[in-house]
Design an enzyme around this catalytic site. Structure first.
Site, short mmCIF file in Angstrom:
data_model
loop_
_atom_site.label_atom_id
_atom_site.label_comp_id
_atom_site.label_asym_id
_atom_site.label_seq_id
_atom_site.Cartn_x
_atom_site.Cartn_y
_atom_site.Cartn_z
N GLN A 242 -3.57 7.72 -2.70
CA GLN A 242 -2.21 6.59 -2.17
C GLN A 242 -1.44 6.84 -3.82
O GLN A 242 -0.41 5.98 -3.38
CB GLN A 242 -3.17 4.85 -2.54
N ASP B 96 0.86 -1.15 -6.52
CA ASP B 96 0.79 -2.69 -6.34
C ASP B 96 1.32 -3.33 -5.76
O ASP B 96 0.65 -4.57 -4.81
CB ASP B 96 -0.79 -2.91 -7.16
N MET C 169 -6.95 0.99 -2.85
CA MET C 169 -6.16 0.45 -4.59
C MET C 169 -4.96 -1.40 -3.76
O MET C 169 -4.66 -1.29 -2.58
CB MET C 169 -5.17 1.39 -4.48
N GLY C 170 -5.09 -1.78 -5.01
CA GLY C 170 -4.17 -2.92 -5.16
C GLY C 170 -4.12 -3.64 -6.50
O GLY C 170 -3.72 -4.85 -6.95
N ARG C 171 -4.88 -3.02 -7.24
CA ARG C 171 -5.96 -4.31 -8.21
C ARG C 171 -6.08 -5.56 -7.08
O ARG C 171 -6.40 -5.45 -6.61
CB ARG C 171 -5.02 -4.56 -9.28
N GLY D 5 4.88 -0.31 -15.25
CA GLY D 5 3.98 -1.45 -14.11
C GLY D 5 3.50 -2.66 -15.91
O GLY D 5 5.02 -2.17 -16.62
O1 F6P Z 1 -2.30 0.63 -10.64
C1 F6P Z 1 -2.14 1.14 -10.25
C2 F6P Z 1 -3.42 1.44 -10.03
O2 F6P Z 1 -3.90 2.67 -8.82
C3 F6P Z 1 -4.63 0.57 -9.14
O3 F6P Z 1 -4.31 0.84 -7.78
C4 F6P Z 1 -6.07 1.06 -9.44
O4 F6P Z 1 -6.77 0.28 -9.61
C5 F6P Z 1 -5.98 2.10 -10.58
O5 F6P Z 1 -4.54 2.03 -10.80
C6 F6P Z 1 -6.55 3.14 -11.24
O6 F6P Z 1 -6.44 3.73 -12.48
P1 F6P Z 1 -6.54 4.79 -12.59
O7 F6P Z 1 -5.44 6.21 -11.93
O8 F6P Z 1 -6.74 4.96 -14.19
O9 F6P Z 1 -8.00 5.76 -12.28
#
Ligand code: F6P
Length: 365
Positions: free
Chosen positions: A291, A143, A185-187, A118
């Site tokens: 997701q 995202d 999700m999606g930040r 990413g």
């Molecule tokens: O960037 C992808 C993502 O799935 C986001 O949508 C989410 O906020 C984050 O990664 C979650 O990260 P982790 O797997 O470290 O909890």
């Protein structure tokens, strides 16, 4: 001796990673001049002693295109620019091991590195490219927040999973006369929420790009409930926030993980609605990592395969410092600097937002 390409997957996993790896290996196999190896858990496999790499030939990648996750493993912690080291007093410091890694890659006879990742991974790739590494990027994230490509692979699968969740929650909300809030999700980008809300027919969609007003949400709920009967489905993006409020997030306690841990907005919204006098029964569901896992849908397998083939073709022609991208209908490549120059967030004036409003969906404003 054959030329050698090294592939790695970095950052959060994403449906379609294996299809990219397979595309790279199969394209390399057409040449008879290139062989492919993979580094385990992003760049860590190269930096570890002993080195952790695996041979990637056609046998190794046979049938992996529909498998979720990544056969190479991945990590969201550390990396060559900030490698975590535990000090004697138990604290952690971070060292830049990029020069050492580039030397090691030369020693290993690596002619090209293909980094599938990413935004963070593309930034690391740009630094390594400036230091002289022959590196190519492949954009991945559910995202869809990278601006240099029309879509990242994995995104459509995440939308499909989120839509199926909305479909299921609509029938239970209707049966119980409830308000059900689904957090996706999606930040900082509302792509998954907006697409799933439209596809699933939610009444309310809250995205980071449009800070919400609690009263607007209350109005919709009031209108949809008559004599205690009615139901409302809300899709909220994890990065959404109220007007004049903050995102629901906490600092990660994982060493070397600089990302904020987003989550909790559905619970907060439920609580705030109750406090504001909403009498309807309410429930929240957090979809989380469901997701990200599992089988990629056909669209993502195809896009991922196209990205893999294109990345290997860039290596063959000797084009480095670029990330492959989808510019409909073509697969192209763009310089890393362009790829990391801005995020792709939802344009609030876009036709997608107009469509949502056009079917009467409340966007929280
Ligand atoms: O960037 C992808 C993502 O799935 C986001 O949508 C989410 O906020 C984050 O990664 C979650 O990260 P982790 O797997 O470290 O909890």
């Amino acid at each position: 001796m054959k030329k050698r390409a090294l592939v790695l997957t970095g950052g959060g996993d994403c449906p379609g990673l294996n299809a990219v790896i397979r595309g790279i290996v199969k394209r390399a196999a057409q040449t008879e001049e290139w062989e492919v190896i993979g580094s385990i858990q992003s760049f860590d496999g190269i930096l570890r002693e002993p080195t952790e790499i695996m041979k990637l030939d056609e046998k190794a990648v046979a049938g992996i295109h529909f498998q979720g996750g990544t056969i190479l493993g991945t990590t969201t912690k550390g990396g060559p620019l900030a490698w975590p080291v535990k000090e004697n007093d138990g604290t952690w410091s971070f060292v830049d091991r990029s020069d050492e890694m580039i030397r090691k890659l030369k020693y290993m006879g690596v002619d090209a590195v293909i980094s599938i990742g990413g935004d963070g991974s593309q930034r690391i790739s740009q630094v390594l490219y400036e230091k002289g590494l022959n590196i190519i990027g492949v954009p991945k994230t559910i995202d869809n927040d990278l601006s240099a490509t029309d879509f990242t692979f994995g995104f459509q699968t995440a939308v499909q999973i989120a839509t199926e969740a909305v479909d299921k929650l609509v029938t239970t909300a209707a049966s119980h006369n409830r308000v059900i809030i689904l957090e996706v999700m999606g930040r900082d980008a509302g792509w998954i929420a907006l697409n799933a809300a439209i596809a699933g027919g939610a009444e309310i969609c809250l995205i980071p790009e449009i800070p919400y007003n609690l009263n607007s949400i209350l109005d919709v709920i009031k209108k949809r409930f008559v004599d205690g009967k009615g139901h409302v489905n809300i899709v909220v993006s994890e990065g959404a926030k109220p007007k004049d409020g903050e995102v629901s997030a906490e600092k990660s306690d994982e060493i070397g993980n600089k990302n904020l841990k987003l989550g909790g907005i559905a619970r907060k919204l439920l609580h705030d609605l109750k406090e504001a006098g909403c009498e309807a029964d309410m429930r929240e569901t957090v979809l989380g990592h469901l997701q990200r896992g599992g089988v990629p849908i056909a669209y993502d397998r195809i896009l991922a395969t196209q990205f893999g083939v294109k990345a290997m073709e860039l290596a063959i022609e000797g084009t480095f410092g670029e990330m492959v991208a989808y510019h409909h209908p073509n697969i192209v490549s763009v310089p890393f600097l362009e790829a990391i120059s801005k995020y792709n967030v939802v344009n609030t004036k876009s036709s997608l937002v107009q469509t949502a409003r056009g079917i009467g969906m409340c966007m929280g404003d």
